[in-house]
Design an enzyme around this catalytic site. Structure first.
Site, PDB file in Angstrom:
ATOM      1  CE1 TYR A  21      37.288  46.804  37.741  1.00 34.17           C
ATOM      2  CE2 TYR A  21      36.849  48.923  36.713  1.00 34.17           C
ATOM      3  CZ  TYR A  21      36.665  47.557  36.776  1.00 34.17           C
ATOM      4  OH  TYR A  21      35.847  46.945  35.856  1.00 34.17           O
ATOM      5  CD  GLU A  22      42.123  46.585  46.176  1.00 35.13           C
ATOM      6  OE1 GLU A  22      41.474  46.235  47.156  1.00 35.13           O
ATOM      7  OE2 GLU A  22      42.879  45.816  45.550  1.00 35.13           O
ATOM      8  CB  SER A  23      43.925  49.827  40.170  1.00 32.64           C
ATOM      9  OG  SER A  23      42.792  50.003  39.325  1.00 32.64           O
ATOM     10  CG  MET A  71      47.214  53.510  45.484  1.00 30.80           C
ATOM     11  SD  MET A  71      47.133  51.716  45.658  1.00 30.80           S
ATOM     12  CE  MET A  71      45.458  51.420  45.165  1.00 30.80           C
ATOM     13  CB  SER A  89      39.514  42.872  46.829  1.00 36.45           C
ATOM     14  OG  SER A  89      39.358  44.251  46.789  1.00 36.45           O
TER      15      SER A  89
END
Lengths: 269, 318, 318, 269
Positions: free
Chosen positions: D66-68, D97, D2
């Protein structure tokens, strides 16, 4: 669980030696049509027999994709459903339904989709929902399953129909569950493929090359006349200039089917 | 969607009776998924035992357990894309309801499989609709007003505006799925056919996961990619071995194909269906009794051998 | 999408040089995915060695390998949602191009991460658009005309028509991903962070999968749920150990964080960047030479220990 | 990945004993704000420190996403990126994702999202794209990453800004990458949450309760005056009726941070 292709088994005494069942006949004819095709979206039953036989004969490279999510199955036993545990163990890939329907099917990876139906019309539109009125049907059938998607997204569709009668080959469907591309285009929706290209029945083979074309009789089983097929069809069936006679299952095809593909006679019954 | 958290953040394991009582209410919309594989039959039976009424059942393949729930009077509306007994025949009660409103009508919303998948996708992603390349020319939009069209804001392949069908989201009040295993926190692992279970859970306000076994967190965490449903999406974990019978659990037990064939006959006769429910559902206190009634020998007949996955290395920082 | 099939249906394994020559053409749109994990660096270097020109690169996180490809003159257009050197600093070449058109301009289409994910989702699903709850009030639609709006045909929560942003599909001419392993048919298994690789491959006309190792089909088939990219979606399998350096391959080798930090300095100076390319890319015939140049001791420093997944039982009919 | 929250480290000599770095100060203050929160969407750096410290103090139940794609990480070492291999090994779940962004984030499962920015305005709108004009910027910044989605779909957002200057706390953003709900609503788009509720800086804490509200100064660090903060802010900053003084990091908090959370001083530097 695409629209079911199974019905009651009857030996097709009309057309082939008593020793060949109509399942065997239809499976053999369908398998030959798979030559040069790569990816097949198959339901259970006759499509399974046809694709497995094709793999052993005219289409060794064929990959069967099952609606349940299985790609590249290597079953230890003949599967009894499209979700049979033996299709999963040892498969090359098992996908979620969003991936199977979204990426593989709608994404355009299927050459041939197999479908069955209770009713088919001259354009290859299919009914698997109801006999009678949808709101209060005489017979409630299972419905689409994935048939709507198979038709809209496969390059071409093979339909296997055990019964060839005016009730099932009908001028007007009681309900159009699964439209071919002509109906879709009339509504301004552009499908990927050309819709039904083959209808394989106990009497012969109907074919249709693309959008705007009707099904035409292109072949009959030995002993079946063009007149018999037209009689059994609920619309004024077009006939090819030269109607061929289907070559009966060879001894080699029958042996493979009975001894290698379905030794337990799950579908050959 | 708000999720249930236990007071100490510890565990969500509870008995089936408690989970159904807590999360399946009269009048609720209940998602029940599992595509041939891992069908949550035991949960359906507990819903019958608890006498739930007026449920809307959302299920791609409305099969035996749905026929049973309809027969028991639990269901007033069905949203589905395949209403048949697999390839083994018919659902007697469902057909009587739809064909003759006998003994009562059943509201039915008909979709195709991918239409149902897209409804769950929209529900899970909090989208107002989900587009799909189906339904053009079908009679289904004529009987299902929720199949609508949208015009793409990008030119189509021919340069003209392109239309596409869309379906609305479905957000069940509760979704019930069956899985091979979870940890006590609710991290749920499924292998073999994974269907639309994750999407159905994420689309729902509450989720009950019924599992063959609860395993140590270390087992789950040794293979985090196998966790299709993380703990934050799960409200109840119910341990219920063989809870998917007559369907199967990959690696645990095989499908009871004979029962599928038998159901077409049982359900064809309302009397016989009622007797079956009396004996096997109302007549058993829970799924443990149902399983005991099946018998050890019978269960042994559905046993499967071993075909273990090769381990992969997730690595460890040295 | 049409896929490549070998004449005998046997294998798709080929050298990197051959795969890039066959599937990456001047002017092509090239999807390169791998979110921090499994970045196909070696493929990017081979594209540089072969001197491809005028590429449109589609990549969520445009990072070091993209900066290198831009510096080598391969890229005329970039479609991305994060143009930075991870959290380690800046991409010098990319910034010079965008800030000062030095030494040449770079066309840039700016998205957010989920906007990129949705473009791949639309591409993989052959959808004309994909809706997402982003961009309302953002300045991004003002600089990216492909961010458009659709009105939902269903009433919103307040009963009024609801608007939502959509993105168009992306269908790369070729997508390149890196994976831990595949079989010779192309069935590709990835674990750890799986990102958007499957969608990027399905969205593309052709796909190159670069792998740490090719394994026996029996290994892949012991765990079919691990196959995220089935053979029918793959055109070339390239065996290239350590091909993701300086990123990492879960269970194979760790991330070279020092190189990430160094790149901010290397790329800040065009001269130094050119020297780096001369030495490490043009100066090596292939990735095996690059790896040899890194040295065994260095690679040993990135080694990881063992943390094996617990096997699961897929079952075997008895 | 981010929008980045990291900048150059400077000991905040203004406000706390020289022994406490500004990283420590910001991490401690942010951690306290996480009391009673369940799910946090965190970038790397200060958000990692804050959430890990919160887990050891005010919010033991907290789950970091987490974005991952990682949910429920149990790292053996402090992660250096949101995709660090140590976040994956031993995690409870690792999602693709599409699932992470679609089901978890857009699906509405995140209580607090952490974001950083180059510029923030009085409504909590953020710029992480460019300084200057977008077409030919003075500085090209990394861009959104997932920030647009974190803002649109989290119930609330915490922003951590090391530097509190009129250039970064600006009347008019050079570019609005990541709009808060006020801007979205003005365009007729309804976001899930209320946008930025806390901005934690080297000078104090700004707060905003919901749609239609500006950021207000609610607390200053010891030794910082309200006037200093208003001076450092590029717009006419509103001030709460009673501005509190932030309690400095306790010895216990500092010990946990230094000995348990980041013993290698990866972020504390």
């Amino acid at each position: 669980m695409s629209a079911p292709t199974e019905g009651k088994e009857t030996v097709n005494t009309l057309t082939v030696p008593g020793a060949v069942t109509s399942s065997e006949l239809l499976a053999v004819v369908a398998s030959r049509e798979l030559a040069s095709r790569r990816t097949v979206f198959a339901g259970i039953g006759l499509p399974t027999l046809a694709t497995e036989l094709a793999r052993l004969t005219v289409a060794p490279q064929i990959e069967v994709v099952y609606e349940s999510g299985v790609c590249g199955a290597h079953p230890s036993h003949l599967p009894e459903t499209i979700a049979d545990a033996v299709l999963i163990s040892g498969a090359e890939a098992v996908l979620s339904m969003p991936a199977l329907f979204g990426y593989v099917l709608q994404g355009g990876h299927i050459d041939v989709g197999f479908l069955g139906a209770a009713q088919v019309d001259r354009w290859g539109n299919l009914n698997t929902s109801v006999i009678g009125d949808w709101q209060r049907p005489a017979v409630r059938l299972p419905g689409s399953g994935g048939a709507v998607e198979v038709m809209a997204n496969s390059r071409e569709v093979f339909v296997v129909m055990r019964r060839h009668t005016p009730r099932s080959f009908t001028e007007v469907l009681d309900f159009c569950t699964t439209p071919g591309p002509d109906r879709a285009l009339a509504e301004g929706i552009r499908p990927l493929g050309v819709g039904v290209t083959r209808v394989i029945t106990e009497l012969g083979i109907l074919a249709r090359e693309g959008v705007g074309e009707e099904l035409r009789l292109i072949a009959v089983h030995p002993g079946v006349t063009v007149g018999q097929v037209r009689e059994a069809t609920g619309w004024d069936l077009k006939v090819a200039d030269s109607v061929e006679t289907v070559e009966p299952p060879t001894a080699a095809e029958l042996r493979l089917l009975r001894e290698d593909v379905d030794p337990g006679r799950v579908y050959l019954r | 969607m708000e999720r249930t958290h236990t007071a100490d953040g510890a565990g969500k394991v509870m008995p089936m009776r408690e989970a159904v009582a807590a999360f399946v209410h009269d009048g609720a919309t209940v998602g029940i998924e599992g595509f041939t594989h891992l069908i949550p039959t035991a949960a359906g039976h507990e819903i019958i035992r608890q006498g739930r009424r007026d449920l809307t059942v959302v299920r791609m393949t409305a099969d035996i357990v749905v026929d049973q729930m309809i027969a028991a009077g639990c269901v007033s509306r069905l949203v589905s894309s395949f209403v048949g007994n697999s390839s083994a025949g018919s659902l007697g009660e469902l057909r009587r309801r739809i064909e003759r409103a006998d003994p009562a009508p059943l509201a039915f919303e008909e979709y195709s499989h991918y239409g149902m998948v897209c409804r769950y996708l929209a529900g899970a992603q909090r989208l107002p609709f989900y587009p799909l390349r189906s339904y053009g020319g079908s009679d289904l939009p004529g009987v299902n007003g929720d199949l609508r069209k949208v015009t793409s804001p990008y030119p189509g392949p021919d340069g003209e505006p392109e239309q596409i069908y869309v379906v609305p989201p479905v957000n069940p009040d509760v979704t019930i799925v069956h899985a091979q295993r979870a940890d006590r926190l609710g991290n749920t692992q499924i292998w073999g056919l994974t269907g639309v279970q994750a999407e159905a859970v994420y689309a729902a306000d509450k989720a009950i996961v019924v599992v063959e076994e609860v395993v140590d967190e270390e087992v789950v965490r040794s293979d985090p990619n196998r966790t299709l449903i993380p703990a934050h999406a799960v409200d109840a974990v119910v341990v219920c071995p063989r809870g998917a019978h007559p369907s199967f659990a990959q690696g645990y037990y095989d499908r009871d194909n004979a029962f599928y064939r038998a159901w077409s006959h049982i359900s064809a006769d309302p009397e016989r269906l009622r007797e079956w429910l009396d004996e096997w559902v109302y007549g058993t206190a829970d799924h443990a009794e149902y399983t005991a009634k099946l018998g050890e020998d019978f269960c042994a007949g559905l046993a499967v051998g071993e075909a273990l996955s090769e381990p992969v290395n997730y690595g460890r920082r040295l």
